[in-house]
Design a protein around this motif. Structure first.
Motif, PDB file in Angstrom:
ATOM      1  N   UNK A  27       0.841  -1.201   0.000  1.00  0.00           N
ATOM      2  CA  UNK A  27       0.000   0.000   0.000  1.00  0.00           C
ATOM      3  C   UNK A  27       0.872   1.246   0.000  1.00  0.00           C
ATOM      4  N   UNK A  28       0.434   2.249  -0.723  1.00  0.00           N
ATOM      5  CA  UNK A  28       1.179   3.505  -0.813  1.00  0.00           C
ATOM      6  C   UNK A  28       0.463   4.644  -0.093  1.00  0.00           C
ATOM      7  N   UNK A  29      -0.413   4.338   0.845  1.00  0.00           N
ATOM      8  CA  UNK A  29      -1.152   5.371   1.576  1.00  0.00           C
ATOM      9  C   UNK A  29      -0.213   6.325   2.317  1.00  0.00           C
ATOM     10  N   UNK A  30       0.889   5.807   2.802  1.00  0.00           N
ATOM     11  CA  UNK A  30       1.844   6.640   3.549  1.00  0.00           C
ATOM     12  C   UNK A  30       2.492   7.704   2.658  1.00  0.00           C
ATOM     13  N   UNK A  59       0.524   4.519  -8.346  1.00  0.00           N
ATOM     14  CA  UNK A  59       0.695   4.602  -6.890  1.00  0.00           C
ATOM     15  C   UNK A  59      -0.657   4.806  -6.199  1.00  0.00           C
ATOM     16  N   UNK A  60      -1.502   5.661  -6.772  1.00  0.00           N
ATOM     17  CA  UNK A  60      -2.833   5.896  -6.185  1.00  0.00           C
ATOM     18  C   UNK A  60      -3.657   4.620  -6.158  1.00  0.00           C
ATOM     19  N   UNK A  61      -3.476   3.775  -7.173  1.00  0.00           N
ATOM     20  CA  UNK A  61      -4.245   2.533  -7.293  1.00  0.00           C
ATOM     21  C   UNK A  61      -3.528   1.334  -6.658  1.00  0.00           C
ATOM     22  N   UNK A  62      -2.400   1.574  -5.964  1.00  0.00           N
ATOM     23  CA  UNK A  62      -1.609   0.506  -5.333  1.00  0.00           C
ATOM     24  C   UNK A  62      -1.211  -0.566  -6.345  1.00  0.00           C
ATOM     25  N   UNK A  63      -0.825  -0.126  -7.524  1.00  0.00           N
ATOM     26  CA  UNK A  63      -0.415  -1.038  -8.584  1.00  0.00           C
ATOM     27  C   UNK A  63       1.103  -1.223  -8.551  1.00  0.00           C
ATOM     28  N   UNK A  64       1.606  -2.081  -9.422  1.00  0.00           N
ATOM     29  CA  UNK A  64       3.037  -2.350  -9.512  1.00  0.00           C
ATOM     30  C   UNK A  64       3.763  -1.119 -10.045  1.00  0.00           C
ATOM     31  N   UNK A  65       4.849  -0.734  -9.368  1.00  0.00           N
ATOM     32  CA  UNK A  65       5.710   0.355  -9.836  1.00  0.00           C
ATOM     33  C   UNK A  65       7.160  -0.106  -9.757  1.00  0.00           C
ATOM     34  N   UNK A  85       5.517   3.584   1.687  1.00  0.00           N
ATOM     35  CA  UNK A  85       4.825   2.333   1.403  1.00  0.00           C
ATOM     36  C   UNK A  85       4.827   1.436   2.625  1.00  0.00           C
ATOM     37  N   UNK A  86       3.885   0.481   2.630  1.00  0.00           N
ATOM     38  CA  UNK A  86       3.845  -0.500   3.708  1.00  0.00           C
ATOM     39  C   UNK A  86       3.329  -1.827   3.178  1.00  0.00           C
ATOM     40  N   UNK A  87       3.753  -2.883   3.827  1.00  0.00           N
ATOM     41  CA  UNK A  87       3.294  -4.226   3.507  1.00  0.00           C
ATOM     42  C   UNK A  87       2.101  -4.543   4.398  1.00  0.00           C
ATOM     43  N   UNK A  88       1.010  -4.946   3.777  1.00  0.00           N
ATOM     44  CA  UNK A  88      -0.197  -5.344   4.513  1.00  0.00           C
ATOM     45  C   UNK A  88      -0.423  -6.814   4.227  1.00  0.00           C
ATOM     46  N   UNK A  89      -0.280  -7.687   5.235  1.00  0.00           N
ATOM     47  CA  UNK A  89      -0.443  -9.135   4.996  1.00  0.00           C
ATOM     48  C   UNK A  89      -1.833  -9.479   4.479  1.00  0.00           C
ATOM     49  N   UNK A  90      -1.880 -10.486   3.619  1.00  0.00           N
ATOM     50  CA  UNK A  90      -3.136 -10.988   3.084  1.00  0.00           C
ATOM     51  C   UNK A  90      -3.924 -11.631   4.211  1.00  0.00           C
ATOM     52  N   UNK A  91      -5.196 -11.328   4.312  1.00  0.00           N
ATOM     53  CA  UNK A  91      -6.022 -11.863   5.390  1.00  0.00           C
ATOM     54  C   UNK A  91      -6.222 -13.369   5.282  1.00  0.00           C
ATOM     55  N   UNK A  92      -6.070 -13.928   4.074  1.00  0.00           N
ATOM     56  CA  UNK A  92      -6.277 -15.364   3.869  1.00  0.00           C
ATOM     57  C   UNK A  92      -5.077 -16.214   4.257  1.00  0.00           C
TER      58      UNK A  92
END
Length: 94
Positions: A27-30, A59-65, A85-92
């Motif tokens: 995620x690029x929210x930061x 970046x806005x769409x959290x796509x590959x850069x 950026x930050x890593x957000x673990x997959x909930x599954x």
């Protein structure tokens, strides 16, 4: 004959199709928070620093850069990678 390499966005499209409907784990929210703290707008990134509009869209769409883009943003904003950026673990994931 040398091998022919597809542009980087070709692979990104394939991943997007393959993972359609799966939320990105990076995620690029930061980035937007850091930009606000540094008083640097998207307009300024484009006009003063030559950042491509398409990359900001990705970046806005959290796509590959490319990491080159992330490196440039860290240099421009004078920050560390975890400030954009930050890593957000997959909930599954078990």
């Amino acid at each position: 004959m040398g091998s022919i390499h597809a542009p980087y966005y070709f692979n990104a499209r394939a991943v997007k199709i393959l993972w359609k409907g799966v939320e990105s784990m990076i995620k690029y929210d930061r980035l937007w928070v850091t930009m606000k703290e540094r008083e640097i707008s998207q307009y300024r990134l484009i006009k003063d620093y030559g950042v491509d509009k398409a990359q900001l869209h990705r970046l806005r769409k959290n796509m590959i850069v490319k990491t080159m883009i992330l490196n440039n943003l860290c240099r421009i904003l004078n920050c560390r990678i975890e400030d954009i950026m930050e890593y957000v673990p997959d909930e599954d994931t078990d």
